[in-house]
Scaffold this motif. Sequence first.
Motif, PDB file in Angstrom:
ATOM      1  N   GLU A  70      37.049  59.517  53.496  1.00  0.00           N
ATOM      2  CA  GLU A  70      38.310  60.260  53.334  1.00  0.00           C
ATOM      3  C   GLU A  70      38.558  60.545  51.852  1.00  0.00           C
ATOM      4  OE1 GLU A  70      41.655  58.220  55.236  1.00  0.00           O
ATOM      5  OE2 GLU A  70      42.931  59.267  53.802  1.00  0.00           O
ATOM      6  N   TYR A 186      46.317  70.509  42.543  1.00  0.00           N
ATOM      7  CA  TYR A 186      46.635  70.139  43.927  1.00  0.00           C
ATOM      8  C   TYR A 186      45.501  70.645  44.794  1.00  0.00           C
ATOM      9  CZ  TYR A 186      51.465  70.200  42.171  1.00  0.00           C
ATOM     10  OH  TYR A 186      52.609  70.003  41.465  1.00  0.00           O
ATOM     11  N   PRO A 187      45.119  69.888  45.821  1.00  0.00           N
ATOM     12  CA  PRO A 187      44.143  70.476  46.743  1.00  0.00           C
ATOM     13  C   PRO A 187      44.781  71.695  47.415  1.00  0.00           C
ATOM     14  CG  PRO A 187      44.688  68.185  47.346  1.00  0.00           C
ATOM     15  CD  PRO A 187      45.585  68.577  46.230  1.00  0.00           C
ATOM     16  N   LEU A 189      45.069  74.739  50.277  1.00  0.00           N
ATOM     17  CA  LEU A 189      44.842  74.769  51.721  1.00  0.00           C
ATOM     18  C   LEU A 189      43.422  75.216  52.055  1.00  0.00           C
ATOM     19  CD1 LEU A 189      45.754  74.480  54.584  1.00  0.00           C
ATOM     20  CD2 LEU A 189      46.931  76.656  54.419  1.00  0.00           C
ATOM     21  N   ILE A 192      41.030  72.436  51.506  1.00  0.00           N
ATOM     22  CA  ILE A 192      41.063  71.440  52.588  1.00  0.00           C
ATOM     23  C   ILE A 192      40.236  71.929  53.774  1.00  0.00           C
ATOM     24  CG2 ILE A 192      42.570  70.258  54.239  1.00  0.00           C
ATOM     25  CD1 ILE A 192      44.787  70.449  52.085  1.00  0.00           C
ATOM     26  N   LYS A 196      35.986  70.438  55.076  1.00  0.00           N
ATOM     27  CA  LYS A 196      35.485  69.950  56.368  1.00  0.00           C
ATOM     28  C   LYS A 196      34.034  70.345  56.594  1.00  0.00           C
ATOM     29  CE  LYS A 196      38.921  71.608  58.901  1.00  0.00           C
ATOM     30  NZ  LYS A 196      39.784  71.884  60.039  1.00  0.00           N
TER      31      LYS A 196
ATOM     32  N   MET B   1      42.845  66.273  60.397  1.00  0.00           N
ATOM     33  CA  MET B   1      43.312  67.517  59.748  1.00  0.00           C
ATOM     34  C   MET B   1      44.787  67.415  59.394  1.00  0.00           C
ATOM     35  SD  MET B   1      42.771  70.772  58.841  1.00  0.00           S
ATOM     36  CE  MET B   1      43.862  72.115  58.431  1.00  0.00           C
ATOM     37  N   GLN B   4      45.422  64.931  56.630  1.00  0.00           N
ATOM     38  CA  GLN B   4      44.990  65.439  55.334  1.00  0.00           C
ATOM     39  C   GLN B   4      45.972  66.492  54.795  1.00  0.00           C
ATOM     40  OE1 GLN B   4      41.001  66.832  55.435  1.00  0.00           O
ATOM     41  NE2 GLN B   4      40.611  66.230  53.320  1.00  0.00           N
ATOM     42  N   LEU B   5      46.437  67.362  55.715  1.00  0.00           N
ATOM     43  CA  LEU B   5      47.431  68.363  55.332  1.00  0.00           C
ATOM     44  C   LEU B   5      48.691  67.687  54.799  1.00  0.00           C
ATOM     45  CD1 LEU B   5      47.797  71.200  58.011  1.00  0.00           C
ATOM     46  CD2 LEU B   5      47.488  71.435  55.562  1.00  0.00           C
ATOM     47  N   ALA B   8      48.146  66.231  51.372  1.00  0.00           N
ATOM     48  CA  ALA B   8      48.054  67.238  50.319  1.00  0.00           C
ATOM     49  C   ALA B   8      49.422  67.840  50.008  1.00  0.00           C
ATOM     50  CB  ALA B   8      47.068  68.324  50.733  1.00  0.00           C
TER      51      ALA B   8
END
Lengths: 250, 380
Positions: A70, A186-187, A189, A192, A196, B1, B4-5, B8
Amino acid sequence: MKIAVCVKRVPDTETRIKIGVDGKSIDEAGVKFILNPYDEFAVEEALRLKEKAGNGEVVVYALGSDASQETIRTTLAMGADRGVLLKTDTPSADPLPAARALAAELKSGAYDLILFGKFAIDDYHQAVGPMVAELLDLPCVTAIGHLEVNGGSAVAEREVEGGIEVVELSLPAVLSADKGLNEPRYPALKGIMAAKKKPLEVKAVTLDAGGVTLLELALPPARKEGRIVGEGPDAVTALIQALRSEAKAI
Amino acid sequence: MHAQLRGAVRELCAGFPDAYWRDLDSRREYPDAFVKALTKAGYLAALIPEEYGGSGLTVADASVILEEINRQGGNAAACHAQMYIMGTLLRHGSADQKRAYLPKIAAGELRLQAFGVSEPTTGSDTTQLQTTAIRTGDRYVVNGQKIWMSRAEHSDLMLLIARTTPADQVKKRTEGLSVLLVDMRQAIGHGLTIRPIRTMMNHSTTEVFFNDLEVPVANLIGEEGKGFRYLIDGLNAERILIAAECVGDGRWFVERATKYANERVVFGRPIGQNQGIQFPIARAHVAVEAADLMRWRAAALFDAGKPCGAEANMAKLLAADASWEAANMAVQTYGGFGFAEEYDIERKFRETKLYQVAPLSTNLILAYIGEHVLGLPRSY
């Protein structure tokens, strides 16, 4: 520019730590884990160097249990290209076995830079980075607050007591990041979502016991309740008296 | 998911703590920096398909983003519409329109977060709206007035619903309404006037006046006269997303109240030890979690492409009621401090009250359930 970043999964600083029944590990139930904040600076710096160079690869390594996947995904979401988990369920209290496992893995990677955070906020060893440098026979600069890379060399700055130390070094090298090196992103969207699909390789490693054994973990003693020595200007004398003779703070 | 969202979004929100929102609230200013950060990280483009530069997430995923903003003490209402108003354009716009606008909306270069529906005299009775768009050559000429148009001053584009065929010339009153895309950057000063309305919370709402505003016919969304249907079919997504925001608010209130009740010592023990304090917090928690289940039920149906009008409406009603009850509970738990600005309870209390009324009144949900789910006579 090929850069390796070594990261660690650590308990969040705001989390309340409970010691496990064995007396020498943290009870992980209900504890929130995060990417070690100093490692986050290292990841950000690697991404910026790659972006500036216009090409290259940022590979993130973690040593730990499956849960560290993670943590690696978090860095992939920030923009790292791929991750490698050196999987072990029996961590060593000695930093040297960890450094050996990482060095063995990093050795053949042909990295221009190997980055660490200046220390992990769980054990404060500040040791694995310099040990990896030593094992790989590479120059090492710790706790850098600024970095300029120019081809095969670099200039790093580190904050020392009362000033800044400027160091020149040749690449490849091992560096550890201090707070202030950059402002991590910031990560996003999209990051993210993309994370995956990025490769995350899991390799089992066995750490040797090393020369250090963890005997016991103990919480700091509970803070004693405060005492109100008085109110208003009259209390000042009493306060000074208490600070002098009881607390011996002044 | 989702974990993680959440993580963040939480991380992003950590850069915008209570004091940030409190300060904006006292000045009634728009959270520019927060919206910019959220946009840059791509969250407001969550629902835009990947081919137009978004992330193509489901409504369930997107709802997690909005929930988490409110859960962290922020106010997603300042920008949630940038996420979903584009749905009307996506579903009913022409290929040219989608190509022209969606990528820029996804990149945050164009803000489409204003929808002109309500009018001073017609309120929820949308089909009676008075604003007209009369076609002359290749333009529509718009006259009328809208009210409660949120974020109009912070949007580049506006969707506008106006009557293109007079009500006495259509068979059903739902016909003859059309949706137009208004480019406000060009329209302001050329027939479009925006006037901010100061409200009890920081919400950037406005009234908007149209005085012979010319809109190119190319900016008609879908077919002329079918605007009411286009409006209606975006509502389920909106309701689910707003329900998620309410759940976020509710959890924030429960968390704050719990912490305060544990720490605040009166009569020699934490006030949370008193059942008079403890039980309302527990009850608020139960209500929020129950509402959350309906929110997930509605989102699952929506994302599976199944009818979800009843569930989306019920989720919105339950969640808005739960967050409002949680807000009341939090003020009561905090006592006098609940009214003090520096504790943020009163700010969130005012913010969450809005969900009782907007984007649609609780009564209209009950009317929908009564009429369309239970088969009772139409009550309005």
